[in-house]
Design a protein around this motif. Structure first.
Motif, PDB file in Angstrom:
ATOM      1  N   THR A  69      24.504  53.514  27.404  1.00 53.23           N
ATOM      2  CA  THR A  69      25.819  53.477  28.055  1.00 53.23           C
ATOM      3  C   THR A  69      26.927  53.948  27.113  1.00 53.23           C
ATOM      4  N   PHE A  70      26.648  53.929  25.816  1.00 53.89           N
ATOM      5  CA  PHE A  70      27.666  54.341  24.850  1.00 53.89           C
ATOM      6  C   PHE A  70      27.692  55.859  24.727  1.00 53.89           C
ATOM      7  N   GLU A  98      33.196  56.788  25.588  1.00 55.31           N
ATOM      8  CA  GLU A  98      33.174  55.335  25.758  1.00 55.31           C
ATOM      9  C   GLU A  98      32.377  54.715  24.615  1.00 55.31           C
ATOM     10  N   GLU A 141      33.072  51.827  23.042  1.00 56.57           N
ATOM     11  CA  GLU A 141      33.073  50.368  23.034  1.00 56.57           C
ATOM     12  C   GLU A 141      32.951  49.827  24.453  1.00 56.57           C
ATOM     13  N   HIS A 142      32.260  48.704  24.588  1.00 59.34           N
ATOM     14  CA  HIS A 142      32.085  48.056  25.886  1.00 59.34           C
ATOM     15  C   HIS A 142      32.138  46.540  25.733  1.00 59.34           C
ATOM     16  N   THR A 143      32.541  45.883  26.798  1.00 56.90           N
ATOM     17  CA  THR A 143      32.398  44.434  26.875  1.00 56.90           C
ATOM     18  C   THR A 143      31.056  44.131  27.523  1.00 56.90           C
ATOM     19  N   ASP A 169      31.267  45.155  31.076  1.00 54.34           N
ATOM     20  CA  ASP A 169      31.115  46.613  31.221  1.00 54.34           C
ATOM     21  C   ASP A 169      29.643  46.999  31.233  1.00 54.34           C
ATOM     22  N   LEU A 170      28.903  46.440  30.288  1.00 53.52           N
ATOM     23  CA  LEU A 170      27.484  46.772  30.168  1.00 53.52           C
ATOM     24  C   LEU A 170      26.698  46.327  31.396  1.00 53.52           C
ATOM     25  N   LYS A 206      27.530  48.840  34.218  1.00 54.83           N
ATOM     26  CA  LYS A 206      27.004  50.177  34.004  1.00 54.83           C
ATOM     27  C   LYS A 206      25.472  50.228  34.119  1.00 54.83           C
ATOM     28  N   LYS A 217      34.608  43.411  21.689  1.00 49.47           N
ATOM     29  CA  LYS A 217      33.923  44.559  22.261  1.00 49.47           C
ATOM     30  C   LYS A 217      32.759  45.001  21.378  1.00 49.47           C
TER      31      LYS A 217
END
Length: 260
Positions: A24-25, A29, A31-33, A36-37, A40, A69
């Motif tokens: 997903t990175f 993008e 950084e994710h929370t 978010d993960l 996605k 994050k």
């Protein structure tokens, strides 16, 4: 058997989930929370959390202490460096090895260390068709033959200490005792190259030299191999000198600076 199969499926699924999270990175993008993960990947938040904790522990993810994050960890830098260096090594070494093969008319190989074995990355066969070549992808125990031993000689001592007390022999000449191997490795470091006669195949003689990188660490070994009758006593110094010159040139291309 059924439990083993089910366990295998569970393990594979766990790997798939971890990879889905990692993928997903992107450059946009970075950084994710956790939320978010979950969105996605379509995975439940609890599943994401469990996988993320493992990835954090292993260094594949990092977490910002302020925002919480997540981002890709430095473990990928280490792994990427290994891959890049391997590709770089073959690209830089191959022209030198081709010249070495042409000059000596011997089989030429380049191998790297891989879990108590020497893994062949380059094989250039002599036009004489000696039949003593090591194929690309072939692995040889790290104690057997000049190419393997020259690699082991310049690795940290713990690699030698981790070896089994019993060695598989390929011929009656293959080293089978730790003490004998240790003495051989000391001699290799003293002379700067390794030699073997009939250790992997009777009648075959090989000379090998180490390749170092910009950190002064061993990254590979190179060797010339041919039948015993091809090596005349008066010509052996020429073969050794040519081999060492080639090893020095490749090491220089890998950023190595020799300290006198």
């Amino acid at each position: 058997m059924r439990q083993t199969a089910e366990s295998g499926k569970t393990g594979v699924r766990a790997v798939e989930r971890a990879l889905e999270i990692i993928e997903t990175f992107t450059m946009r993008e970075r950084e994710h929370t956790l939320v978010d993960l979950s969105k996605k990947t379509g995975l439940p938040l609890t599943t994401v959390h469990r996988n993320v904790q493992t990835l954090l522990q292993k260094g594949y993810l990092e977490q910002d202490e302020t925002t919480g994050k997540l981002r890709l960890g430095m473990q990928f830098v280490r792994i990427g460096g290994i891959i890049i260096q391997g590709i770089d090594l073959v690209q830089k070494a191959t022209p030198h090895l081709q010249r070495l093969s042409k000059t000596t008319e011997m089989n030429v190989n380049l191998s790297v260390y891989d879990n108590e074995q020497a893994l062949c990355l380059v094989n250039i066969e002599s036009f004489h068709n000696f039949g003593h070549e090591i194929k690309v992808g072939q692995k040889i125990p790290i104690y057997a033959g000049a190419l393997s031993k020259v690699i082991l000689a310049y690795l940290p001592e713990e690699e030698f200490n981790s070896l089994s007390d019993t060695f598989k022999t390929f011929t009656p000449i293959t080293i089978s005792q730790r003490k004998e191997l240790k003495n051989d490795l000391e001699s290799i470091r003293d002379h700067g190259y390794a030699k073997s006669e009939g250790e992997l195949q009777l009648g075959a003689v090989a000379y090998a030299a180490p390749i170092f990188n910009y950190e002064g660490k061993l990254v590979a070994g190179i060797a010339i191999t041919g039948p015993e009758h091809f090596y005349k006593d008066e010509s052996r110094p020429f073969y050794v000198k040519t081999l060492l010159q080639t090893a020095e040139e490749i090491s220089k291309d890998m950023g190595y600076k020799k300290v006198y």
